[in-house]
Write a protein that holds these residues in place. Sequence first.
Motif, PDB file in Angstrom:
ATOM      1  N   GLU A 133      45.605  31.354  35.206  1.00 45.21           N
ATOM      2  CA  GLU A 133      46.672  32.482  35.139  1.00 45.21           C
ATOM      3  C   GLU A 133      46.594  32.987  36.641  1.00 45.21           C
ATOM      4  OE1 GLU A 133      47.921  36.647  33.378  1.00 45.21           O
ATOM      5  OE2 GLU A 133      47.009  35.047  32.017  1.00 45.21           O
ATOM      6  N   PHE A 134      47.538  33.214  37.443  1.00 47.94           N
ATOM      7  CA  PHE A 134      47.474  34.015  38.535  1.00 47.94           C
ATOM      8  C   PHE A 134      48.172  35.357  38.313  1.00 47.94           C
ATOM      9  CE2 PHE A 134      47.757  29.552  39.964  1.00 47.94           C
ATOM     10  CZ  PHE A 134      46.500  29.478  40.840  1.00 47.94           C
ATOM     11  N   ARG A 135      47.432  36.320  38.625  1.00 48.29           N
ATOM     12  CA  ARG A 135      48.134  37.611  38.977  1.00 48.29           C
ATOM     13  C   ARG A 135      47.884  38.250  40.344  1.00 48.29           C
ATOM     14  NH1 ARG A 135      44.552  39.936  33.960  1.00 48.29           N
ATOM     15  NH2 ARG A 135      45.375  38.432  32.411  1.00 48.29           N
ATOM     16  N   GLN A 136      48.940  38.364  41.069  1.00 47.86           N
ATOM     17  CA  GLN A 136      48.867  38.549  42.743  1.00 47.86           C
ATOM     18  C   GLN A 136      47.886  38.066  43.456  1.00 47.86           C
ATOM     19  OE1 GLN A 136      48.999  42.940  42.298  1.00 47.86           O
ATOM     20  NE2 GLN A 136      51.276  42.909  41.875  1.00 47.86           N
ATOM     21  N   ASP A 137      46.909  38.622  43.596  1.00 48.48           N
ATOM     22  CA  ASP A 137      45.633  37.912  44.410  1.00 48.48           C
ATOM     23  C   ASP A 137      44.372  37.807  43.699  1.00 48.48           C
ATOM     24  OD1 ASP A 137      44.966  40.698  43.828  1.00 48.48           O
ATOM     25  OD2 ASP A 137      43.870  40.938  45.877  1.00 48.48           O
ATOM     26  N   THR A 138      44.639  37.631  42.129  1.00 48.45           N
ATOM     27  CA  THR A 138      43.732  37.377  41.122  1.00 48.45           C
ATOM     28  C   THR A 138      43.747  36.196  40.463  1.00 48.45           C
ATOM     29  OG1 THR A 138      43.417  39.818  41.050  1.00 48.45           O
ATOM     30  CG2 THR A 138      42.742  38.653  39.263  1.00 48.45           C
ATOM     31  N   LEU A 139      42.707  35.286  40.407  1.00 48.74           N
ATOM     32  CA  LEU A 139      42.796  33.964  39.679  1.00 48.74           C
ATOM     33  C   LEU A 139      42.037  34.408  38.393  1.00 48.74           C
ATOM     34  CD1 LEU A 139      43.104  31.014  39.359  1.00 48.74           C
ATOM     35  CD2 LEU A 139      40.975  31.033  40.561  1.00 48.74           C
ATOM     36  N   VAL A 140      42.734  34.059  37.215  1.00 50.51           N
ATOM     37  CA  VAL A 140      41.886  34.258  35.836  1.00 50.51           C
ATOM     38  C   VAL A 140      41.890  32.962  35.330  1.00 50.51           C
ATOM     39  CG1 VAL A 140      42.098  35.389  33.808  1.00 50.51           C
ATOM     40  CG2 VAL A 140      43.051  36.422  35.602  1.00 50.51           C
ATOM     41  N   LEU A 141      40.507  32.458  35.143  1.00 45.33           N
ATOM     42  CA  LEU A 141      39.961  31.262  34.428  1.00 45.33           C
ATOM     43  C   LEU A 141      39.702  31.669  32.805  1.00 45.33           C
ATOM     44  CD1 LEU A 141      37.905  29.530  36.916  1.00 45.33           C
ATOM     45  CD2 LEU A 141      40.195  28.917  36.479  1.00 45.33           C
ATOM     46  N   LYS A 142      40.510  30.815  32.111  1.00 44.21           N
ATOM     47  CA  LYS A 142      40.239  31.196  30.531  1.00 44.21           C
ATOM     48  C   LYS A 142      39.630  30.125  29.956  1.00 44.21           C
ATOM     49  CE  LYS A 142      44.583  32.845  30.845  1.00 44.21           C
ATOM     50  NZ  LYS A 142      45.913  33.006  30.337  1.00 44.21           N
ATOM     51  N   PRO A 143      38.457  30.162  29.622  1.00 49.90           N
ATOM     52  CA  PRO A 143      37.877  29.036  29.033  1.00 49.90           C
ATOM     53  C   PRO A 143      38.211  29.144  27.311  1.00 49.90           C
ATOM     54  CG  PRO A 143      36.121  30.443  29.703  1.00 49.90           C
ATOM     55  CD  PRO A 143      37.402  30.769  30.360  1.00 49.90           C
ATOM     56  N   LEU A 144      37.887  28.218  26.795  1.00 46.44           N
ATOM     57  CA  LEU A 144      38.166  28.000  25.309  1.00 46.44           C
ATOM     58  C   LEU A 144      36.806  28.940  24.617  1.00 46.44           C
ATOM     59  CD1 LEU A 144      39.753  25.073  25.567  1.00 46.44           C
ATOM     60  CD2 LEU A 144      39.937  25.709  23.257  1.00 46.44           C
ATOM     61  N   CYS A 145      37.185  29.963  24.077  1.00 49.64           N
ATOM     62  CA  CYS A 145      36.193  30.884  22.947  1.00 49.64           C
ATOM     63  C   CYS A 145      36.873  31.132  21.647  1.00 49.64           C
ATOM     64  CB  CYS A 145      35.884  31.967  23.772  1.00 49.64           C
ATOM     65  SG  CYS A 145      35.148  31.861  25.467  1.00 49.64           S
ATOM     66  N   SER A 146      36.181  31.651  21.076  1.00 51.55           N
ATOM     67  CA  SER A 146      36.481  32.267  19.602  1.00 51.55           C
ATOM     68  C   SER A 146      37.496  33.356  19.702  1.00 51.55           C
ATOM     69  CB  SER A 146      35.499  32.277  18.529  1.00 51.55           C
ATOM     70  OG  SER A 146      34.703  33.093  19.090  1.00 51.55           O
ATOM     71  N   GLN A 147      37.202  34.283  20.678  1.00 50.42           N
ATOM     72  CA  GLN A 147      37.873  35.314  21.099  1.00 50.42           C
ATOM     73  C   GLN A 147      38.227  35.306  22.622  1.00 50.42           C
ATOM     74  OE1 GLN A 147      35.788  38.978  20.533  1.00 50.42           O
ATOM     75  NE2 GLN A 147      35.034  38.610  18.211  1.00 50.42           N
ATOM     76  N   PRO A 148      39.346  36.002  22.911  1.00 47.00           N
ATOM     77  CA  PRO A 148      39.512  35.980  24.546  1.00 47.00           C
ATOM     78  C   PRO A 148      38.458  36.144  25.242  1.00 47.00           C
ATOM     79  CG  PRO A 148      41.436  37.260  23.201  1.00 47.00           C
ATOM     80  CD  PRO A 148      40.332  36.928  22.176  1.00 47.00           C
ATOM     81  N   CYS A 149      38.094  35.125  26.018  1.00 44.25           N
ATOM     82  CA  CYS A 149      37.263  35.244  27.306  1.00 44.25           C
ATOM     83  C   CYS A 149      37.899  34.836  28.586  1.00 44.25           C
ATOM     84  CB  CYS A 149      35.783  34.405  26.767  1.00 44.25           C
ATOM     85  SG  CYS A 149      35.875  32.944  26.404  1.00 44.25           S
ATOM     86  N   TYR A 150      37.263  35.230  29.509  1.00 40.42           N
ATOM     87  CA  TYR A 150      37.871  35.084  31.013  1.00 40.42           C
ATOM     88  C   TYR A 150      36.787  35.212  32.218  1.00 40.42           C
ATOM     89  CZ  TYR A 150      38.172  40.154  30.932  1.00 40.42           C
ATOM     90  OH  TYR A 150      37.898  41.446  30.967  1.00 40.42           O
ATOM     91  N   SER A 151      37.099  34.687  33.127  1.00 41.17           N
ATOM     92  CA  SER A 151      36.661  35.182  34.537  1.00 41.17           C
ATOM     93  C   SER A 151      37.552  35.372  35.666  1.00 41.17           C
ATOM     94  CB  SER A 151      35.923  33.828  34.972  1.00 41.17           C
ATOM     95  OG  SER A 151      34.831  33.633  34.327  1.00 41.17           O
ATOM     96  N   LYS A 152      37.694  36.572  36.157  1.00 44.09           N
ATOM     97  CA  LYS A 152      38.426  37.026  37.152  1.00 44.09           C
ATOM     98  C   LYS A 152      38.091  36.913  38.566  1.00 44.09           C
ATOM     99  CE  LYS A 152      41.101  40.435  34.154  1.00 44.09           C
ATOM    100  NZ  LYS A 152      41.333  41.858  33.863  1.00 44.09           N
ATOM    101  N   LEU A 153      38.820  36.356  39.413  1.00 41.95           N
ATOM    102  CA  LEU A 153      38.181  36.116  40.778  1.00 41.95           C
ATOM    103  C   LEU A 153      39.232  36.691  41.873  1.00 41.95           C
ATOM    104  CD1 LEU A 153      37.573  33.109  38.812  1.00 41.95           C
ATOM    105  CD2 LEU A 153      35.896  33.092  41.128  1.00 41.95           C
ATOM    106  N   LEU A 154      38.568  37.081  42.713  1.00 44.16           N
ATOM    107  CA  LEU A 154      39.600  37.656  43.850  1.00 44.16           C
ATOM    108  C   LEU A 154      39.460  36.736  45.118  1.00 44.16           C
ATOM    109  CD1 LEU A 154      38.444  41.556  44.069  1.00 44.16           C
ATOM    110  CD2 LEU A 154      40.930  40.408  43.157  1.00 44.16           C
ATOM    111  N   ARG A 155      40.648  36.274  45.752  1.00 41.87           N
ATOM    112  CA  ARG A 155      40.817  35.770  46.957  1.00 41.87           C
ATOM    113  C   ARG A 155      39.977  36.414  48.047  1.00 41.87           C
ATOM    114  NH1 ARG A 155      43.752  31.392  48.418  1.00 41.87           N
ATOM    115  NH2 ARG A 155      45.166  31.512  46.718  1.00 41.87           N
ATOM    116  N   VAL A 156      39.207  35.684  48.585  1.00 36.72           N
ATOM    117  CA  VAL A 156      38.343  35.705  49.878  1.00 36.72           C
ATOM    118  C   VAL A 156      38.943  35.169  51.313  1.00 36.72           C
ATOM    119  CG1 VAL A 156      36.148  35.586  50.883  1.00 36.72           C
ATOM    120  CG2 VAL A 156      36.098  35.667  48.330  1.00 36.72           C
ATOM    121  N   ARG A 157      39.365  33.934  50.908  1.00 42.17           N
ATOM    122  CA  ARG A 157      40.216  33.478  52.104  1.00 42.17           C
ATOM    123  C   ARG A 157      40.826  32.063  51.710  1.00 42.17           C
ATOM    124  NH1 ARG A 157      36.230  29.429  54.087  1.00 42.17           N
ATOM    125  NH2 ARG A 157      34.173  29.975  53.157  1.00 42.17           N
TER     126      ARG A 157
END
Length: 178
Positions: free
Chosen positions: A154-178
């Motif tokens: 998922e893309f949220r403005q300057d944030t990238l959200v990776l959503k691996p499969l979990c039994s509950q919602p889990c995620y990794s949020k990353l900010l664009r560096v360059r």
Amino acid sequence: MKKTLLYLSITLLLAGLFWACKDTNSGFSPGETDARITGTWRLYERHYPKDSIFFVYSFIKDSVLNKDSVYVPKIDTIRTSRDTSFYTTQRYTGAQAQTLTFDASGTLTGNGTEMTYYAPIKYYSIDKTYPDSLFIKFFINTNRANVPFQQGLEFRQDTLVLKPLCSQPCYSKLLRVR
């Protein structure tokens, strides 16, 4: 003379084996990439399961009369385990450089101690099969084969959200560096 011929044969055999150990994955193309993901991203928040098992020990004390007419305590130990897994959110500062770099050619590199999950992944591609959502396909290179697995993206403005499969919602949020 026989030893020299034997050593020469072994040397040629080893040289042939080393020559055969070349990178057979150089022709692999992961497919279509997306310009929105290309670049370096820094991890700033992660929500993930933290696994643990809690052990409970129960001591049952009893007295038993032995052959000398002395009461001896008898202890039985019962060990039961209970799953105490929970989800935790961890935030990372800029001082803790945890980055993922998505190259335009479809290669992926990760840097930092929290990015070891992505260490065996060499390639990625964006799957646009479903019109309402994006998926990223990661390729693990193992035994000269590229094994894919998929995560939500998922893309949220300057944030990238990776959503691996979990039994509950889990995620990794990353900010664009360059």
